[in-house]
Design a protein around this motif. Structure first.
Motif, PDB file in Angstrom:
ATOM      1  N   PRO A 284       0.869  -1.078  -0.020  1.00 31.45           N
ATOM      2  CA  PRO A 284       0.044   0.025  -0.142  1.00 31.45           C
ATOM      3  C   PRO A 284       0.987   1.490  -0.169  1.00 31.45           C
ATOM      4  N   ILE A 285       0.133   2.453  -0.339  1.00 29.28           N
ATOM      5  CA  ILE A 285       0.820   3.757  -0.113  1.00 29.28           C
ATOM      6  C   ILE A 285       0.849   4.121   1.224  1.00 29.28           C
TER       7      ILE A 285
ATOM      8  N   HIS B 278      -5.971   8.733   7.530  1.00 29.31           N
ATOM      9  CA  HIS B 278      -5.877   7.617   6.618  1.00 29.31           C
ATOM     10  C   HIS B 278      -5.978   8.216   5.011  1.00 29.31           C
ATOM     11  N   LEU B 279      -5.433   9.481   5.257  1.00 31.30           N
ATOM     12  CA  LEU B 279      -5.427  10.025   3.619  1.00 31.30           C
ATOM     13  C   LEU B 279      -4.346   9.830   2.803  1.00 31.30           C
ATOM     14  N   PRO B 280      -3.954   9.609   1.722  1.00 32.72           N
ATOM     15  CA  PRO B 280      -2.619   9.533   1.140  1.00 32.72           C
ATOM     16  C   PRO B 280      -1.599  10.855   1.484  1.00 32.72           C
ATOM     17  N   LEU B 281      -0.484  10.375   1.450  1.00 31.01           N
ATOM     18  CA  LEU B 281       0.630  11.479   1.450  1.00 31.01           C
ATOM     19  C   LEU B 281       1.673  11.139   0.823  1.00 31.01           C
ATOM     20  N   VAL B 282       2.527  12.103   0.773  1.00 26.95           N
ATOM     21  CA  VAL B 282       3.991  11.871   0.330  1.00 26.95           C
ATOM     22  C   VAL B 282       4.936  12.164   1.634  1.00 26.95           C
ATOM     23  N   PRO B 283       5.807  11.454   2.174  1.00 26.65           N
ATOM     24  CA  PRO B 283       6.462  11.712   3.295  1.00 26.65           C
ATOM     25  C   PRO B 283       7.658  12.782   2.808  1.00 26.65           C
ATOM     26  N   GLY B 284       7.884  13.748   3.759  1.00 27.50           N
ATOM     27  CA  GLY B 284       8.436  14.751   3.872  1.00 27.50           C
ATOM     28  C   GLY B 284       9.979  14.327   3.477  1.00 27.50           C
ATOM     29  N   SER B 285      10.520  12.894   4.104  1.00 24.79           N
ATOM     30  CA  SER B 285      11.564  12.606   3.901  1.00 24.79           C
ATOM     31  C   SER B 285      11.985  12.214   2.409  1.00 24.79           C
ATOM     32  N   THR B 286      10.738  11.841   1.830  1.00 22.70           N
ATOM     33  CA  THR B 286      11.027  11.577   0.306  1.00 22.70           C
ATOM     34  C   THR B 286      11.149  12.742  -0.545  1.00 22.70           C
ATOM     35  N   VAL B 287      10.499  13.880  -0.211  1.00 18.20           N
ATOM     36  CA  VAL B 287      10.542  15.042  -0.844  1.00 18.20           C
ATOM     37  C   VAL B 287      12.068  15.493  -0.778  1.00 18.20           C
TER      38      VAL B 287
ATOM     39  N   ALA C  82       3.901  15.962   2.115  1.00 21.34           N
ATOM     40  CA  ALA C  82       2.834  16.585   1.245  1.00 21.34           C
ATOM     41  C   ALA C  82       1.443  15.708   1.152  1.00 21.34           C
ATOM     42  N   HIS C  83       0.332  16.602   1.566  1.00 27.76           N
ATOM     43  CA  HIS C  83      -0.991  15.985   1.904  1.00 27.76           C
ATOM     44  C   HIS C  83      -1.750  16.293   0.583  1.00 27.76           C
ATOM     45  N   LEU C  84      -2.461  15.417   0.236  1.00 26.93           N
ATOM     46  CA  LEU C  84      -3.476  15.213  -0.701  1.00 26.93           C
ATOM     47  C   LEU C  84      -4.642  16.279  -0.870  1.00 26.93           C
ATOM     48  N   LEU C  85      -4.435  17.077  -2.006  1.00 25.88           N
ATOM     49  CA  LEU C  85      -5.246  18.261  -2.171  1.00 25.88           C
ATOM     50  C   LEU C  85      -6.438  17.816  -3.068  1.00 25.88           C
ATOM     51  N   LEU C  86      -6.094  17.222  -4.401  1.00 26.70           N
ATOM     52  CA  LEU C  86      -7.006  16.878  -5.326  1.00 26.70           C
ATOM     53  C   LEU C  86      -6.853  15.625  -5.577  1.00 26.70           C
ATOM     54  N   LEU C  87      -7.818  14.646  -5.798  1.00 23.27           N
ATOM     55  CA  LEU C  87      -7.649  13.437  -6.129  1.00 23.27           C
ATOM     56  C   LEU C  87      -8.401  13.316  -7.570  1.00 23.27           C
ATOM     57  N   PRO C  88      -7.851  12.684  -8.734  1.00 29.70           N
ATOM     58  CA  PRO C  88      -8.407  12.486 -10.046  1.00 29.70           C
ATOM     59  C   PRO C  88      -9.376  11.264  -9.787  1.00 29.70           C
TER      60      PRO C  88
ATOM     61  N   ALA D 203     -10.262   4.488  -4.793  1.00 31.99           N
ATOM     62  CA  ALA D 203     -10.217   5.079  -6.262  1.00 31.99           C
ATOM     63  C   ALA D 203      -8.475   5.473  -6.633  1.00 31.99           C
ATOM     64  N   THR D 204      -7.731   4.732  -5.693  1.00 37.18           N
ATOM     65  CA  THR D 204      -6.312   4.708  -5.867  1.00 37.18           C
ATOM     66  C   THR D 204      -6.115   3.898  -6.981  1.00 37.18           C
ATOM     67  N   GLU D 205      -5.102   3.766  -7.541  1.00 40.22           N
ATOM     68  CA  GLU D 205      -4.487   2.694  -8.546  1.00 40.22           C
ATOM     69  C   GLU D 205      -4.024   1.462  -8.097  1.00 40.22           C
ATOM     70  N   ILE D 206      -4.570   0.220  -8.307  1.00 42.27           N
ATOM     71  CA  ILE D 206      -3.919  -1.067  -7.945  1.00 42.27           C
ATOM     72  C   ILE D 206      -3.676  -1.965  -8.993  1.00 42.27           C
ATOM     73  N   ARG D 207      -2.336  -2.181  -9.142  1.00 44.83           N
ATOM     74  CA  ARG D 207      -1.494  -2.824 -10.220  1.00 44.83           C
ATOM     75  C   ARG D 207      -1.039  -4.190  -9.721  1.00 44.83           C
ATOM     76  N   THR D 208      -1.260  -5.372 -10.237  1.00 48.59           N
ATOM     77  CA  THR D 208      -0.674  -6.625 -10.171  1.00 48.59           C
ATOM     78  C   THR D 208       0.660  -6.731 -10.735  1.00 48.59           C
ATOM     79  N   ARG D 209       1.574  -7.113  -9.837  1.00 43.64           N
ATOM     80  CA  ARG D 209       2.974  -7.235 -10.419  1.00 43.64           C
ATOM     81  C   ARG D 209       3.585  -8.575 -10.471  1.00 43.64           C
ATOM     82  N   ILE D 210       4.455  -8.990 -11.225  1.00 48.97           N
ATOM     83  CA  ILE D 210       5.145 -10.380 -11.163  1.00 48.97           C
ATOM     84  C   ILE D 210       6.570 -10.198 -11.413  1.00 48.97           C
ATOM     85  N   ARG D 211       7.150 -11.283 -11.169  1.00 51.11           N
ATOM     86  CA  ARG D 211       8.799 -11.200 -11.414  1.00 51.11           C
ATOM     87  C   ARG D 211       9.049 -12.379 -12.106  1.00 51.11           C
ATOM     88  N   ILE D 212       9.587 -12.241 -13.701  1.00 55.07           N
ATOM     89  CA  ILE D 212       9.860 -12.997 -14.291  1.00 55.07           C
ATOM     90  C   ILE D 212      11.342 -13.732 -13.978  1.00 55.07           C
TER      91      ILE D 212
END
Length: 289
Positions: free
Chosen positions: A28-29, A36-45, A85-91, A201-210
């Motif tokens: 998860p993000i 429980h709203l999405p954010l981008v950690p300040g350490s990442t920025v 960074a806190h979520l302002l607009l969610l497409p 409404a976030t994006e969920i993708r299934t990943r695999i490793r070849i």
């Protein structure tokens, strides 16, 4: 100490992981613990900005972010501080008009406080399945707006119009195509409806490793990964401690502003190799000092 605001606009999907799974999504993000709203950690920025600035000015990088001196010499703390960074607009996907940029009164209240804005926040009762929209919004039809699987009553709102124009003008040049498009698509939803969409409404993708030898999927190498969708908008605050700039008459702050005011395109989070995590960084000065 001077305080400034910054915005992030995701150009691709963005995965800043939380490092643990508590549900059906394996990766998860990161989310705020209380809302429980999405954010981008300040350490990442902070880390991404450091890498970007270091490509242009090593001395400025050491002063802003600190550095470890060799041997027994004391280390130096950085002059730059950055919040999450806190979520302002969610497409959000819509039946009419393809896409809307959703927000809610709770988020706008926090945003208003950080930017010291003089705008009225519309009031929507949580028991009202209602979406407020600005003039010219393409996402409604016969006073109905369909977001994902939700049918909401659509209502035009003057205060929503003012918020939409302010946010769009903060991100884009006024009267540009991007400004005109965003200022029409920003909608305000009840807090509970927005919270539900921020979960689903976030994006969920299934990943695999070849397996490189066999060319087939490795055993057990199947997982799901959550990301913020492209065109999400987040905001945060950063500050510069002028007392740590070492030379009060230097042009170090001018150099910093010159670098970050160019709206650099940065890569954040995981999956760099697949082109994910491209984010535009937009810095503005706030009213406080």
């Amino acid at each position: 100490m001077s305080f400034h605001t910054y915005h992030l606009i995701t150009q691709t999907i963005l995965h800043c992981g939380s490092g643990q799974s508590v549900g059906i999504v394996d990766q998860p993000i990161a989310r705020d613990r209380a809302t429980h709203l999405p954010l981008v950690p300040g350490s990442t920025v902070r880390g991404v900005l450091r890498a970007h600035i270091s490509q242009q000015n090593d001395e400025l990088t050491n002063i802003l972010f600190g550095y470890q001196k060799p041997d027994s010499e004391p280390s130096s703390a950085g002059a730059l501080s950055i919040t999450d960074a806190h979520l302002l607009l969610l497409p959000v996907r819509t039946v009419y008009g393809i896409l809307a940029y959703a927000t809610c009164p709770f988020i706008l209240q926090r945003y208003k406080k950080d930017l010291k804005l003089d705008l009225t926040i519309p009031t929507i009762a949580d028991d009202q399945d209602q979406a407020l929209y600005p003039n010219g919004n393409p996402n409604k039809h016969d006073n109905v707006m369909v977001l994902e699987d939700l049918d909401l009553k659509a209502k035009e709102c003057t205060d929503t119009q003012k918020w939409a124009e302010h946010i769009a003008e903060t991100l884009y040049t006024k009267d540009s195509d991007d400004y005109n498009d965003m200022s029409k698509r920003i909608i305000i939803l009840p807090d509970t409806v927005f919270s539900f969409l921020a979960e689903t409404a976030t994006e969920i993708r299934t990943r695999i490793r070849i397996n490189q030898d066999s060319g087939v999927v490795d055993k057990g190498a199947l997982w799901t990964e959550e990301s913020l969708p492209a065109e999400s908008v987040l905001w945060g605050v950063y500050s510069v401690d002028k007392t740590r700039l070492q030379d009060q008459n230097s042009d170090k702050l001018v150099k910093l502003n010159g670098i970050i005011n160019d709206k650099p395109l940065l890569q954040m989070g995981g999956n760099m190799g697949t082109g994910n995590g491209l984010v535009q960084f937009i810095a503005q000065s706030s009213k406080g000092e």
